[in-house]
Enzyme design. Structure first.
Site, PDB file in Angstrom:
ATOM      1  N   ASP A   1      -9.960  -9.811   8.628  1.00  0.00           N
ATOM      2  CA  ASP A   1      -8.724  -7.965   8.609  1.00  0.00           C
ATOM      3  C   ASP A   1      -9.925  -7.701   8.925  1.00  0.00           C
ATOM      4  OD1 ASP A   1      -6.753  -6.881   7.406  1.00  0.00           O
ATOM      5  OD2 ASP A   1      -8.056  -6.860   5.551  1.00  0.00           O
TER       6      ASP A   1
ATOM      7  N   LYS B   1      -9.643  -2.387   1.927  1.00  0.00           N
ATOM      8  CA  LYS B   1      -9.242  -1.203   2.331  1.00  0.00           C
ATOM      9  C   LYS B   1      -9.896  -0.315   2.243  1.00  0.00           C
ATOM     10  CE  LYS B   1      -6.397  -3.739   4.633  1.00  0.00           C
ATOM     11  NZ  LYS B   1      -6.240  -4.219   5.955  1.00  0.00           N
TER      12      LYS B   1
ATOM     13  N   ARG C   1       2.626  -4.339  17.157  1.00  0.00           N
ATOM     14  CA  ARG C   1       4.372  -5.092  17.513  1.00  0.00           C
ATOM     15  C   ARG C   1       5.086  -3.799  18.287  1.00  0.00           C
ATOM     16  NH1 ARG C   1       6.861  -8.391  13.663  1.00  0.00           N
ATOM     17  NH2 ARG C   1       4.784  -9.190  12.472  1.00  0.00           N
TER      18      ARG C   1
ATOM     19  N   ARG D   1       1.918 -12.527  -0.474  1.00  0.00           N
ATOM     20  CA  ARG D   1       0.164 -12.724  -0.027  1.00  0.00           C
ATOM     21  C   ARG D   1      -0.337 -13.876  -0.915  1.00  0.00           C
ATOM     22  NH1 ARG D   1      -1.566  -8.858   3.772  1.00  0.00           N
ATOM     23  NH2 ARG D   1      -0.470  -7.336   3.905  1.00  0.00           N
TER      24      ARG D   1
ATOM     25  N   ARG E   1       1.228  -1.299  -0.362  1.00  0.00           N
ATOM     26  CA  ARG E   1       0.253  -0.179  -0.154  1.00  0.00           C
ATOM     27  C   ARG E   1       1.181   1.649  -0.421  1.00  0.00           C
ATOM     28  NH1 ARG E   1      -1.597   0.644   4.556  1.00  0.00           N
ATOM     29  NH2 ARG E   1      -1.415  -1.299   5.332  1.00  0.00           N
TER      30      ARG E   1
ATOM     31  N   CYS F   1       0.659  -7.546  11.357  1.00  0.00           N
ATOM     32  CA  CYS F   1       0.612  -8.000  13.065  1.00  0.00           C
ATOM     33  C   CYS F   1       0.114  -9.315  13.548  1.00  0.00           C
ATOM     34  CB  CYS F   1       0.589  -6.476  13.736  1.00  0.00           C
ATOM     35  SG  CYS F   1       1.439  -5.142  12.601  1.00  0.00           S
TER      36      CYS F   1
ATOM     37  N   TYR G   1      -1.334  -4.116  -7.129  1.00  0.00           N
ATOM     38  CA  TYR G   1      -1.290  -4.281  -6.190  1.00  0.00           C
ATOM     39  C   TYR G   1      -2.224  -4.897  -4.642  1.00  0.00           C
ATOM     40  CZ  TYR G   1      -1.013  -5.188  -0.753  1.00  0.00           C
ATOM     41  OH  TYR G   1       0.349  -5.756   0.854  1.00  0.00           O
TER      42      TYR G   1
ATOM     43  N   SER H   1      -1.561  -3.604   9.407  1.00  0.00           N
ATOM     44  CA  SER H   1      -1.184  -4.339   9.101  1.00  0.00           C
ATOM     45  C   SER H   1      -0.164  -5.249   9.543  1.00  0.00           C
ATOM     46  CB  SER H   1      -1.292  -4.185   7.267  1.00  0.00           C
ATOM     47  OG  SER H   1      -2.586  -3.377   6.805  1.00  0.00           O
TER      48      SER H   1
ATOM     49  N   HIS I   1     -10.823  -2.730  11.301  1.00  0.00           N
ATOM     50  CA  HIS I   1      -9.885  -3.442  11.152  1.00  0.00           C
ATOM     51  C   HIS I   1      -9.059  -4.097  11.923  1.00  0.00           C
ATOM     52  CE1 HIS I   1      -5.391  -3.149   9.247  1.00  0.00           C
ATOM     53  NE2 HIS I   1      -5.846  -4.157   8.207  1.00  0.00           N
TER      54      HIS I   1
ATOM     55  N   PHE J   1       1.257 -17.102  18.647  1.00  0.00           N
ATOM     56  CA  PHE J   1       0.644 -18.443  17.308  1.00  0.00           C
ATOM     57  C   PHE J   1      -0.255 -19.090  18.008  1.00  0.00           C
ATOM     58  CE2 PHE J   1       5.145 -17.087  15.181  1.00  0.00           C
ATOM     59  CZ  PHE J   1       3.957 -16.836  14.448  1.00  0.00           C
TER      60      PHE J   1
HETATM   61  P1  GDP Z   1      -2.203  -9.250   9.457  1.00  0.00           P
HETATM   62  O1  GDP Z   1      -1.349  -9.026   8.400  1.00  0.00           O
HETATM   63  O2  GDP Z   1      -2.212  -8.363  10.172  1.00  0.00           O
HETATM   64  O3  GDP Z   1      -3.075 -10.860   9.129  1.00  0.00           O
HETATM   65  O4  GDP Z   1      -0.741  -9.876  10.063  1.00  0.00           O
HETATM   66  P2  GDP Z   1      -0.419 -11.787   9.849  1.00  0.00           P
HETATM   67  O5  GDP Z   1      -1.524 -12.726  10.588  1.00  0.00           O
HETATM   68  O6  GDP Z   1      -0.496 -12.141   8.526  1.00  0.00           O
HETATM   69  O7  GDP Z   1       0.881 -12.009  10.961  1.00  0.00           O
HETATM   70  C1  GDP Z   1       1.774 -11.307  10.385  1.00  0.00           C
HETATM   71  C2  GDP Z   1       3.442 -11.723  10.924  1.00  0.00           C
HETATM   72  O8  GDP Z   1       3.086 -11.313  11.924  1.00  0.00           O
HETATM   73  C3  GDP Z   1       3.626 -13.237   9.887  1.00  0.00           C
HETATM   74  O9  GDP Z   1       4.858 -13.111   9.820  1.00  0.00           O
HETATM   75  C4  GDP Z   1       3.290 -13.629  10.665  1.00  0.00           C
HETATM   76  O10 GDP Z   1       4.151 -15.141  10.703  1.00  0.00           O
HETATM   77  C5  GDP Z   1       3.598 -12.803  12.699  1.00  0.00           C
HETATM   78  N1  GDP Z   1       2.797 -13.071  13.268  1.00  0.00           N
HETATM   79  C6  GDP Z   1       1.207 -13.319  13.692  1.00  0.00           C
HETATM   80  N2  GDP Z   1       0.889 -13.660  14.788  1.00  0.00           N
HETATM   81  C7  GDP Z   1       2.236 -13.939  15.656  1.00  0.00           C
HETATM   82  C8  GDP Z   1       2.376 -14.300  17.125  1.00  0.00           C
HETATM   83  O11 GDP Z   1       1.291 -14.139  17.671  1.00  0.00           O
HETATM   84  N3  GDP Z   1       3.800 -14.234  17.144  1.00  0.00           N
HETATM   85  C9  GDP Z   1       4.973 -13.397  16.410  1.00  0.00           C
HETATM   86  N4  GDP Z   1       6.095 -13.957  16.916  1.00  0.00           N
HETATM   87  N5  GDP Z   1       4.539 -13.992  15.176  1.00  0.00           N
HETATM   88  C10 GDP Z   1       3.674 -13.525  14.688  1.00  0.00           C
HETATM   89  P1  PGA Z   2      -3.645  -6.276   5.833  1.00  0.00           P
HETATM   90  O1  PGA Z   2      -3.339  -5.402   4.633  1.00  0.00           O
HETATM   91  O2  PGA Z   2      -1.943  -6.492   5.826  1.00  0.00           O
HETATM   92  O3  PGA Z   2      -3.863  -5.874   6.747  1.00  0.00           O
HETATM   93  O4  PGA Z   2      -3.602  -7.739   4.588  1.00  0.00           O
HETATM   94  C1  PGA Z   2      -3.905  -5.885   3.454  1.00  0.00           C
HETATM   95  C2  PGA Z   2      -3.607  -4.916   2.614  1.00  0.00           C
HETATM   96  O5  PGA Z   2      -2.035  -4.936   2.108  1.00  0.00           O
HETATM   97  O6  PGA Z   2      -4.242  -3.704   1.479  1.00  0.00           O
HETATM   98 MN    MN Z   3      -4.565 -10.130   7.438  1.00  0.00          MN
END
Ligand code: GDP
Ligand code: PGA
Ligand code: MN
Length: 607
Positions: free
Chosen positions: A298, A231, A421, A390, A79, A275, A222, A273, A251, A516
């Site tokens: 999301d 979004k 984070r 992605r 983005r 996180c 993208y 995003s 979000h 996790f």
């Molecule tokens: P989103 O964009 O908010 O949906 O985030 P994701 O679930 O796709 O996670 C983004 C990154 O954070 C990935 O590389 C995950 O492996 C990492 N991640 C997600 N949950 C955790 C967690 O509980 N602990 C740690 N250390 N990393 C995490």
């Molecule tokens: P996300 O957002 O990282 O919260 O999944 C997707 C995006 O880049 O728009």
């Molecule tokens: Mn996501």
């Protein structure tokens, strides 16, 4: 009137006058070779994916059925927040976190960009619906795009095509409103000019006209910039609808939690995003007897139900997840979902036998094609997959989707988590004292920047409610809307608000909390707080569990590390205060007094 010669523009499968007029107007401006009304059929998917393979945009995966690898232009991977605008009629309805331009001025600039921008290409008209199709008031939109990649991605991410178009005109002939969303990659083709695998433009604009409920996007292919139902509509435009109509567009992931006593709870969680939303939404609990099912990963649209509780709907139809770090340990449910095929992978690496690979998925093979389409070996110094690569996959084929995921009434939310984070300061979990205090936690949420947006990674910034790049109006008014939402409700029926941080680090830079599947222990504590069963200590920042208050039986982490993850460090918090002060000063006069009061009270408690 000039006779339109663009084939297809009149082959509209609808009588919706406003839609027909808009499609014709855009076609006359952008001058595509032809107009295609998207029906969402399997034949159409096959025709378009074949075309994308032939164009070199897609590589068909031998190892995953009906799935494709795509590599974007290296300058079109995330983005573009600097290029994202909220063009409200009054500048005071925007800012201080958004870019603003006068709507008429922006339209003048962008009209010139769109003029002839689809030359040599096909213009696709994608009718879509965010949220269940059988909703009483379906949330309709139409994306016009000159990108086949966008069309097939929208088929995964939204309910689209004929089934959506069928809801545009009611049986009695009433025409429903829809959000027009115009997208052009901004790469017209002159006669005989060869195309590239990922056409896009150096000039990018992601623009929202909130009063008109209108979206104009230019120059990027993208996901977050080009799949305009996500979004742009479901957060930026919908947040304005929510302000005007008394609901919330957030979000947030939505998950269903079932306890060993078969009690059901629904939880929503807002993290910036990259996180952890998708991972938490698909979590595989490590504590026996607890079950997690996914509703959304999301976005949550939250409205009061007749019983006074807040109900959440996921407007999306698919997952657009961060690939790196996803494997059978961290997110087995995502791995099983993509293994079924019917998925798109963008900016991951490609194996020689036609599968996908990314950092964190397991051992690297001897040779890969990197996201930059270069040879890659384990000796290479660059990453094989882009950090913001992605997967795009349908919710429908996720084994752990909750049966309620498609319920137009949504699900009643018991708890809201805010999280970011942060390597320091923020404990693993803190329970707020009240909705107002929880709103303060959300409003002051901070996080290190990630690869999901263009710019420096790892910089701590305030990201209110994880909505910093997505609030469609003034952040101060948005906070006011949150406070008023709480005031308008019966406090006993409101979700309890918690603040979490999976990312605190120790002296060796290690994550203090295993994260996790182990995050289920935090979910369990939060639910037991709601049930009045779990203990906590009152601290200056809120209620925090001691290590004994969490169910840690069989946990994968180090006890001393977990103690450190839970710590409320008064000195670290005192260092946080000037950052909050600076942030609130930036919000200015529109900062609601209750949030200022919460800040003063926090300062007092920290001493
Ligand atoms: P989103 O964009 O908010 O949906 O985030 P994701 O679930 O796709 O996670 C983004 C990154 O954070 C990935 O590389 C995950 O492996 C990492 N991640 C997600 N949950 C955790 C967690 O509980 N602990 C740690 N250390 N990393 C995490
Ligand atoms: P996300 O957002 O990282 O919260 O999944 C997707 C995006 O880049 O728009
Ligand atoms: Mn996501």
């Amino acid at each position: 009137m000039t006779a339109v010669t663009i084939p297809g523009v009149d082959q509209a499968p609808t009588t919706h006058q406003r839609l027909l007029a808009w499609v014709r107007e855009v076609a006359e401006l952008t001058v595509p070779d032809q107009v295609v009304w998207v029906d969402g059929s399997e034949e159409e998917w096959t025709r378009l994916t074949d075309k994308l393979v032939e164009a070199g945009t897609f590589t068909r995966l031998d190892k995953k059925p009906n799935s494709f690898y795509a590599a974007s232009d290296p300058n079109d991977v995330a983005r573009v927040e600097e290029r994202t605008y909220i063009c409200s009629q009054d500048e005071a309805d925007c800012g201080p976190t958004n870019n603003w331009m006068d709507p008429a001025e922006m339209k003048a600039v962008m009209t010139e960009l769109y003029r002839g921008s689809m030359r040599g290409r096909t213009m696709y008209v994608i009718p879509f619906c965010m949220g269940p199709l059988d909703a009483e008031n379906p949330m309709l939109g139409v994306e016009i795009t000159d990108s086949e990649y966008v069309v097939v991605s929208m088929k995964i991410m939204t309910r689209m095509g004929t089934k959506a178009l069928n809801r545009f005109v009611d049986a009695d002939g009433t025409e429903r409103d829809f959000v027009p969303a115009l997208h052009s990659i901004g790469a017209p083709l002159e006669d005989g000019q060869a195309d590239v695998a990922w056409p896009c433009s150096d000039t990018k604009y992601i623009v929202h006209f909130p009063e008109e409920r209108l979206i104009w996007s230019f120059g990027s292919g993208y996901g977050g910039n080009a799949l305009l139902g996500k979004k742009c509509y479901s957060l930026r435009i919908a947040s304005v609808m929510g302000r005007d109509e008394g609901w919330l567009a957030e979000h947030m992931l939505i998950l269903k939690l079932t306890s060993p006593e078969n009690k059901v709870y629904f939880v929503a969680a807002a993290f910036p995003s990259a996180c952890g939303k998708t991972n938490l939404a698909m979590l595989d609990p490590t504590i026996p007897g607890w079950k997690v099912e996914t509703i959304g990963d999301d976005i949550a649209w939250m409205r009061f139900g007749k019983d006074g509780r807040i109900y959440a709907v996921n407007p999306e139809n698919g997952f657009f997840g961060v690939a790196p770090g996803t494997d059978f340990h961290t997110n087995p449910n995502a791995m099983k979902t993509i293994a079924k095929g019917n998925s798109l992978f963008t900016n991951v690496a490609l194996t020689d036998d036609g599968d996908i690979w990314w950092e964190g998925i397991g051992d690297a093979p001897e040779h890969l094609t990197s996201w930059k389409k270069q040879d890659w070996t384990p000796e290479s110094t660059e990453k094989a997959a882009h950090p913001n690569s992605r997967y795009c996959t349908p919710i429908e084929q996720c084994d752990t989707k909750a049966p309620e995921w498609d319920d137009p009434n949504g699900v009643p939310i018991s708890a809201i988590f805010f999280g970011g984070r942060r390597a320091t300061t923020i404990p693993l979990v803190t329970e707020s004292r009240s909705w107002q205090h929880g709103t303060f936690m959300g409003a002051t949420l901070s996080s290190e920047t990630t690869a999901a947006a263009v710019g420096q990674v790892g910089v701590v910034r305030r990201d209110p409610m994880a909505m910093l790049p997505f609030i469609g109006y003034h952040a101060g008014d948005y906070f006011k809307h949150w406070i008023e939402t709480g005031k308008s409700a019966d406090a006993t029926k409101l979700p309890k608000i918690f603040y979490v941080n999976w990312f605190r680090r120790g002296d060796e830079k290690q994550f203090l909390w295993p994260g996790f599947g182990e995050n289920s222990r935090v979910l369990k504590w939060a639910i037991e707080r709601i049930e009045g069963k779990a203990a906590a200590v009152e601290t200056p920042i809120g209620y925090v569990p001691t290590i004994d208050d969490l169910d840690l039986e069989g946990v994968e982490g180090d006890r001393a590390d977990i103690e450190a993850a839970l710590k409320v460090d008064v000195d670290e918090w005192k260092a946080e205060l000037p950052l909050i002060e600076e942030w609130f000063d930036k919000i200015g006069d529109k900062l609601p007094t209750p949030l200022r009061d919460e800040f003063e009270a926090l300062k007092q408690r920290l001493g």
